[in-house]
Each structure stands twice: as structure tokens, then as C-alpha cells.
Write a protein that holds these residues in place. Sequence first.
Motif, PDB file in Angstrom:
ATOM      1  N   ILE A 166       0.826  -1.209   0.000  1.00  0.00           N
ATOM      2  CA  ILE A 166       0.000   0.000   0.000  1.00  0.00           C
ATOM      3  C   ILE A 166       0.862   1.261   0.000  1.00  0.00           C
ATOM      4  O   ILE A 166       0.744   2.112  -0.887  1.00  0.00           O
ATOM      5  N   TRP A 167       1.728   1.382   0.998  1.00  0.00           N
ATOM      6  CA  TRP A 167       2.506   2.611   1.107  1.00  0.00           C
ATOM      7  C   TRP A 167       3.645   2.657   0.082  1.00  0.00           C
ATOM      8  O   TRP A 167       3.961   3.714  -0.437  1.00  0.00           O
ATOM      9  N   GLY A 168       4.229   1.499  -0.207  1.00  0.00           N
ATOM     10  CA  GLY A 168       5.314   1.484  -1.183  1.00  0.00           C
ATOM     11  C   GLY A 168       4.860   1.955  -2.545  1.00  0.00           C
ATOM     12  O   GLY A 168       5.549   2.731  -3.221  1.00  0.00           O
ATOM     13  N   ALA A 169       3.681   1.515  -2.966  1.00  0.00           N
ATOM     14  CA  ALA A 169       3.163   1.928  -4.271  1.00  0.00           C
ATOM     15  C   ALA A 169       2.957   3.436  -4.326  1.00  0.00           C
ATOM     16  O   ALA A 169       3.251   4.086  -5.333  1.00  0.00           O
ATOM     17  N   CYS A 170       2.466   4.005  -3.224  1.00  0.00           N
ATOM     18  CA  CYS A 170       2.210   5.450  -3.194  1.00  0.00           C
ATOM     19  C   CYS A 170       3.511   6.239  -3.149  1.00  0.00           C
ATOM     20  O   CYS A 170       3.638   7.290  -3.811  1.00  0.00           O
ATOM     21  N   TYR A 171       4.500   5.744  -2.396  1.00  0.00           N
ATOM     22  CA  TYR A 171       5.780   6.457  -2.349  1.00  0.00           C
ATOM     23  C   TYR A 171       6.496   6.410  -3.690  1.00  0.00           C
ATOM     24  O   TYR A 171       7.158   7.379  -4.086  1.00  0.00           O
ATOM     25  N   ILE A 172       6.381   5.300  -4.399  1.00  0.00           N
ATOM     26  CA  ILE A 172       6.997   5.210  -5.722  1.00  0.00           C
ATOM     27  C   ILE A 172       6.418   6.279  -6.649  1.00  0.00           C
ATOM     28  O   ILE A 172       7.134   6.976  -7.367  1.00  0.00           O
ATOM     29  N   ARG A 173       5.105   6.453  -6.599  1.00  0.00           N
ATOM     30  CA  ARG A 173       4.487   7.463  -7.469  1.00  0.00           C
ATOM     31  C   ARG A 173       4.806   8.878  -7.004  1.00  0.00           C
ATOM     32  O   ARG A 173       4.869   9.797  -7.825  1.00  0.00           O
ATOM     33  N   LEU A 174       4.982   9.063  -5.708  1.00  0.00           N
ATOM     34  CA  LEU A 174       5.368  10.383  -5.207  1.00  0.00           C
ATOM     35  C   LEU A 174       6.770  10.755  -5.682  1.00  0.00           C
ATOM     36  O   LEU A 174       7.011  11.887  -6.115  1.00  0.00           O
ATOM     37  N   HIS A 178       7.271  10.747 -13.094  1.00  0.00           N
ATOM     38  CA  HIS A 178       7.521  10.737 -14.538  1.00  0.00           C
ATOM     39  C   HIS A 178       7.692   9.321 -15.075  1.00  0.00           C
ATOM     40  O   HIS A 178       7.556   9.095 -16.279  1.00  0.00           O
ATOM     41  N   LEU A 179       7.967   8.373 -14.192  1.00  0.00           N
ATOM     42  CA  LEU A 179       8.138   6.982 -14.610  1.00  0.00           C
ATOM     43  C   LEU A 179       6.928   6.123 -14.294  1.00  0.00           C
ATOM     44  O   LEU A 179       6.605   5.193 -15.047  1.00  0.00           O
ATOM     45  N   THR A 180       6.272   6.413 -13.167  1.00  0.00           N
ATOM     46  CA  THR A 180       5.246   5.498 -12.668  1.00  0.00           C
ATOM     47  C   THR A 180       3.827   6.013 -12.776  1.00  0.00           C
ATOM     48  O   THR A 180       2.885   5.242 -12.650  1.00  0.00           O
ATOM     49  N   GLY A 181       3.640   7.300 -12.987  1.00  0.00           N
ATOM     50  CA  GLY A 181       2.290   7.846 -13.076  1.00  0.00           C
ATOM     51  C   GLY A 181       1.952   8.739 -11.897  1.00  0.00           C
ATOM     52  O   GLY A 181       2.682   8.827 -10.913  1.00  0.00           O
ATOM     53  N   THR A 182       0.831   9.406 -12.013  1.00  0.00           N
ATOM     54  CA  THR A 182       0.408  10.380 -11.015  1.00  0.00           C
ATOM     55  C   THR A 182      -0.146   9.694  -9.773  1.00  0.00           C
ATOM     56  O   THR A 182      -0.863   8.697  -9.866  1.00  0.00           O
ATOM     57  N   LEU A 183       0.195  10.247  -8.628  1.00  0.00           N
ATOM     58  CA  LEU A 183      -0.337   9.751  -7.361  1.00  0.00           C
ATOM     59  C   LEU A 183      -1.675  10.432  -7.112  1.00  0.00           C
ATOM     60  O   LEU A 183      -1.735  11.620  -6.821  1.00  0.00           O
ATOM     61  N   THR A 184      -2.754   9.676  -7.245  1.00  0.00           N
ATOM     62  CA  THR A 184      -4.098  10.210  -7.068  1.00  0.00           C
ATOM     63  C   THR A 184      -4.840   9.448  -5.984  1.00  0.00           C
ATOM     64  O   THR A 184      -4.445   8.344  -5.592  1.00  0.00           O
ATOM     65  N   VAL A 185      -5.936  10.037  -5.520  1.00  0.00           N
ATOM     66  CA  VAL A 185      -6.776   9.370  -4.529  1.00  0.00           C
ATOM     67  C   VAL A 185      -7.341   8.075  -5.098  1.00  0.00           C
ATOM     68  O   VAL A 185      -7.389   7.047  -4.399  1.00  0.00           O
ATOM     69  N   ASP A 186      -7.770   8.083  -6.345  1.00  0.00           N
ATOM     70  CA  ASP A 186      -8.315   6.866  -6.960  1.00  0.00           C
ATOM     71  C   ASP A 186      -7.266   5.761  -7.007  1.00  0.00           C
ATOM     72  O   ASP A 186      -7.576   4.583  -6.738  1.00  0.00           O
TER      73      ASP A 186
END
Length: 206
Positions: A166-174, A178-186
Motif C-alpha cells: 500500500i505505502w510502497g506503491a504510493c511512495y513510488i508514485r510520489l 515521470h516513470l510510474t504515473g500520477t499519485l491520485t486518490v483513486d
Amino acid sequence: MTAPQRPARRGRGRRPIAQVRAEVLEAAAAVLMREGVGGFTIEKVIVHSGVSSATVYKHWPSRGALALDGYLHAVGDEIALRDTGDIRADLVRGITAFVRMVGVEPAGPVFAQLIGAAQTDSELASQFDQHYFGPRRRQAFALLEAAKERGQIRSDADLGVIVDIIWGACYIRLLLPHLTGTLTVDFARDVVHQALNGVTLVEKSG
């Protein structure tokens, strides 16, 4: 170029340490949010707060430690996890609060800068572990343990893997948008649902 003027000391006599700390942290947050990690210095905080350098260095031995404390003072406990009895809803609420916090300027970029600086600042890394990552990881484990006891997730579920997904996926996007995509609520909600779908014993709520 005229040197910045040091603010007058706020009154005479000894003030409660809690008041002094609050003044330093408010100044640290202001400097950090205005100038980012690159422009943040302890001297600027001292000038902005009017608190003596001896007092500041006594409580914050490094620039990074003061920067992180200032950041956490600014954002408060908005991202604290709370147990309402519904593990899926609680994790969604917690992770979306985090996403909203880092999704605004300047809080998001500054937080990413702090994480980057922690890679070469051992004192900042230690402060992150003690005051941010450590406590929030323990909160997440406590929620998941309680969910196990209620029979909401399997007793053999690996809590560390769930938290890291959960948190790892969000930190990667944060850190690498430019590589992984935008960190959004959805995105954050989808990550929680995907992480729990393999370990839940009850139907998905909401």
C-alpha cells in the motif's frame, strides 16, 4: 545587499520550553515551505524565530532533523490512522489523507525532497524512522492485527507485505511520477483494495 534583521526577542525572562519549541517549529515550517530543503538552514530559522542559536542547536542537532520536525509540525496529525472497526475503510481513509497532503504545493514536493535528503543525512534518516515512518508503520500493523482478531483478514496474512504494497506503491508514485504515473486518490484506493482482496475473509465494503 542588506543583511536580514534579526527579530526582537519575544519578551524577557525564561519562557516555557513548549512555547519556545513551538516558535522554532513554526519558523522552521515557514522557511521550509518557502524555500524548500535546498534553501533551508538552521540560521534562517534562528533569524525567523528570534530564538537563540544555543537553544535551537540543543534540541535539533542537524539541519535535516529540524526540517523534518518543522514539516510534521505544519501538517499535524492529518494522516494518523484510526481504527473504526472496518479495516478496508480505515486504510482507504488513511492513505487518501496522505495522498491529499502530498498532492498540494509546497507540501508534496518538500516531503519528497526530505525523503531524498535522508539518503545522505543519517540524522534525518533516524528522525524519519523515529517520528514518521516508524510510528505510522506501527499504526498500520496495529490496525491489521485488530482486523485479524475480528476475523476480517486471514490469520496467516503477512502484515508487512500488505503495508509495503500500500505505502510502497504510493511512495513510488510520489518520488518517480515521470516513470510510474500520477499519485491520485483513486490510485491509492485501488491499491488498498488490491492489497486486501487476497487476504480478506469478508465481502468488500463501500
